[in-house]
Scaffold this motif. Structure first.
Motif, mmCIF file in Angstrom:
data_model
loop_
_atom_site.group_PDB
_atom_site.id
_atom_site.type_symbol
_atom_site.label_atom_id
_atom_site.label_comp_id
_atom_site.label_asym_id
_atom_site.label_seq_id
_atom_site.Cartn_x
_atom_site.Cartn_y
_atom_site.Cartn_z
ATOM 1 N N THR A 73 3.446 21.114 9.365
ATOM 2 C CA THR A 73 4.055 21.313 8.058
ATOM 3 C C THR A 73 3.693 20.159 7.131
ATOM 4 O O THR A 73 3.803 18.994 7.510
ATOM 5 C CB THR A 73 5.600 21.393 8.181
ATOM 6 N N VAL A 74 3.273 20.498 5.899
ATOM 7 C CA VAL A 74 3.017 19.487 4.876
ATOM 8 C C VAL A 74 4.299 19.360 4.060
ATOM 9 O O VAL A 74 4.728 20.317 3.421
ATOM 10 C CB VAL A 74 1.832 19.886 3.970
ATOM 11 N N HIS A 75 4.909 18.184 4.105
ATOM 12 C CA HIS A 75 6.186 17.982 3.417
ATOM 13 C C HIS A 75 6.016 17.473 2.004
ATOM 14 O O HIS A 75 6.810 17.810 1.133
ATOM 15 C CB HIS A 75 7.076 17.026 4.219
ATOM 16 N N THR A 76 5.024 16.626 1.756
ATOM 17 C CA THR A 76 4.756 16.181 0.389
ATOM 18 C C THR A 76 3.255 16.184 0.155
ATOM 19 O O THR A 76 2.461 15.953 1.062
ATOM 20 C CB THR A 76 5.289 14.750 0.108
ATOM 21 N N ASN A 77 2.896 16.456 -1.082
ATOM 22 C CA ASN A 77 1.508 16.435 -1.515
ATOM 23 C C ASN A 77 1.542 15.913 -2.943
ATOM 24 O O ASN A 77 1.881 16.650 -3.862
ATOM 25 C CB ASN A 77 0.910 17.835 -1.443
ATOM 26 N N ALA A 78 1.250 14.629 -3.117
ATOM 27 C CA ALA A 78 1.356 14.026 -4.439
ATOM 28 C C ALA A 78 0.153 13.146 -4.713
ATOM 29 O O ALA A 78 -0.435 12.573 -3.802
ATOM 30 C CB ALA A 78 2.630 13.184 -4.517
ATOM 31 N N THR A 79 -0.215 13.054 -5.979
ATOM 32 C CA THR A 79 -1.235 12.109 -6.411
ATOM 33 C C THR A 79 -0.511 11.036 -7.196
ATOM 34 O O THR A 79 0.188 11.331 -8.163
ATOM 35 C CB THR A 79 -2.304 12.806 -7.276
ATOM 36 N N ILE A 80 -0.663 9.791 -6.752
ATOM 37 C CA ILE A 80 0.084 8.692 -7.352
ATOM 38 C C ILE A 80 -0.849 7.575 -7.801
ATOM 39 O O ILE A 80 -1.871 7.333 -7.187
ATOM 40 C CB ILE A 80 1.135 8.119 -6.362
ATOM 41 N N PRO A 81 -0.484 6.894 -8.898
ATOM 42 C CA PRO A 81 -1.257 5.708 -9.286
ATOM 43 C C PRO A 81 -0.849 4.550 -8.386
ATOM 44 O O PRO A 81 0.285 4.475 -7.919
ATOM 45 C CB PRO A 81 -0.820 5.458 -10.733
ATOM 46 N N ASP A 82 -1.779 3.666 -8.124
ATOM 47 C CA ASP A 82 -1.494 2.525 -7.264
ATOM 48 C C ASP A 82 -2.369 1.366 -7.684
ATOM 49 O O ASP A 82 -3.539 1.549 -7.998
ATOM 50 C CB ASP A 82 -1.792 2.887 -5.810
ATOM 51 N N ILE A 83 -1.825 0.174 -7.682
ATOM 52 C CA ILE A 83 -2.608 -1.011 -8.000
ATOM 53 C C ILE A 83 -3.341 -1.503 -6.765
ATOM 54 O O ILE A 83 -4.508 -1.845 -6.804
ATOM 55 C CB ILE A 83 -1.703 -2.140 -8.565
ATOM 56 N N ALA A 84 -2.652 -1.527 -5.618
ATOM 57 C CA ALA A 84 -3.235 -2.069 -4.394
ATOM 58 C C ALA A 84 -3.365 -0.994 -3.331
ATOM 59 O O ALA A 84 -2.533 -0.089 -3.233
ATOM 60 C CB ALA A 84 -2.375 -3.207 -3.857
ATOM 61 N N ILE A 85 -4.414 -1.105 -2.547
ATOM 62 C CA ILE A 85 -4.611 -0.222 -1.404
ATOM 63 C C ILE A 85 -4.170 -1.001 -0.175
ATOM 64 O O ILE A 85 -4.736 -2.041 0.145
ATOM 65 C CB ILE A 85 -6.076 0.215 -1.297
ATOM 66 N N ASN A 86 -3.110 -0.524 0.467
ATOM 67 C CA ASN A 86 -2.545 -1.211 1.624
ATOM 68 C C ASN A 86 -3.257 -0.787 2.899
ATOM 69 O O ASN A 86 -3.222 0.379 3.265
ATOM 70 C CB ASN A 86 -1.049 -0.906 1.743
ATOM 71 N N LEU A 87 -3.881 -1.733 3.555
ATOM 72 C CA LEU A 87 -4.517 -1.466 4.842
ATOM 73 C C LEU A 87 -3.614 -1.956 5.978
ATOM 74 O O LEU A 87 -4.053 -2.592 6.922
ATOM 75 C CB LEU A 87 -5.894 -2.131 4.918
ATOM 76 N N PHE A 88 -2.326 -1.646 5.865
ATOM 77 C CA PHE A 88 -1.347 -2.117 6.841
ATOM 78 C C PHE A 88 -1.554 -1.497 8.216
ATOM 79 O O PHE A 88 -1.400 -2.155 9.231
ATOM 80 C CB PHE A 88 0.070 -1.804 6.377
#
Length: 181
Positions: free
Chosen positions: A22-37
């Motif tokens: 099941t896909v619960h969320t599908n969103a396109t969001i702006p982001d300043i940083a790409i977290n490689l956590f």
């Protein structure tokens, strides 16, 4: 706004239950940083670029509304807009290892204007942190007039970029389009 065009990446984020699909969320969001956590290790420039483009992270505080499982939820982050200045962050508080990062890498441009061409990025700054979440000290290695220098409270001295357990943030700048061969 110029600042937004320079720094704002756009990421598509899907929250998926791997058990029932099941896909619960599908969103396109702006982001300043790409977290490689959650990226364990990307040992080559190609693997590093692939991790920036798409990565999967476990979600620990979510329960699937369809199957009620909470142990199989993940978020898939896909980079859909690449900014001129790419900011990458590591979670140095949870993972105290040397995170690999390249001095330069390429991302396939994949556009009608430049089929097969790649966007080349080069490292221009490395921010490091010593201490804890409650406090500490930041310093940076910065490309300045073609040379890498260490900028610290005590002054500026010659240095080099390189992975360390204190590497917290990286700044890459778009360098050029590399034509298809």
């Amino acid at each position: 706004d110029r600042t937004e065009r320079l720094f704002s990446a756009r990421q598509r984020v899907l929250t998926i239950c791997r058990h029932c699909k099941t896909v619960h969320t599908n969103a396109t969001i702006p982001d300043i940083a790409i977290n490689l956590f959650a990226v364990k290790y990307a040992p080559t420039p190609e693997a590093f670029a692939a991790a920036l483009l798409c990565r999967t992270e476990p979600v620990t505080d979510y329960k699937c509304g369809t199957c009620a499982r909470s142990d199989r939820i993940v978020q898939v982050h896909s980079l859909v807009r690449i900014p001129t200045v790419l900011v990458v962050t590591f979670n140095i508080y949870r993972n105290r290892t040397k995170n690999y990062f390249p001095l330069a890498f390429e991302i396939l441009a994949n556009t009608e204007l430049a089929p097969g061409a790649a966007m080349r990025f080069r490292l221009v700054a490395q921010v490091e942190h010593g201490g804890s979440l409650a406090g500490g000290h930041y310093w940076a290695r910065v490309l300045r007039r073609g040379e890498v220098v260490l900028a610290n409270d005590t002054g500026i001295t010659p240095a080099a970029f390189g992975p360390s357990p204190q590497t917290y943030m990286l700044f890459y700048h778009f360098d050029r389009i590399v034509p298809a061969v």
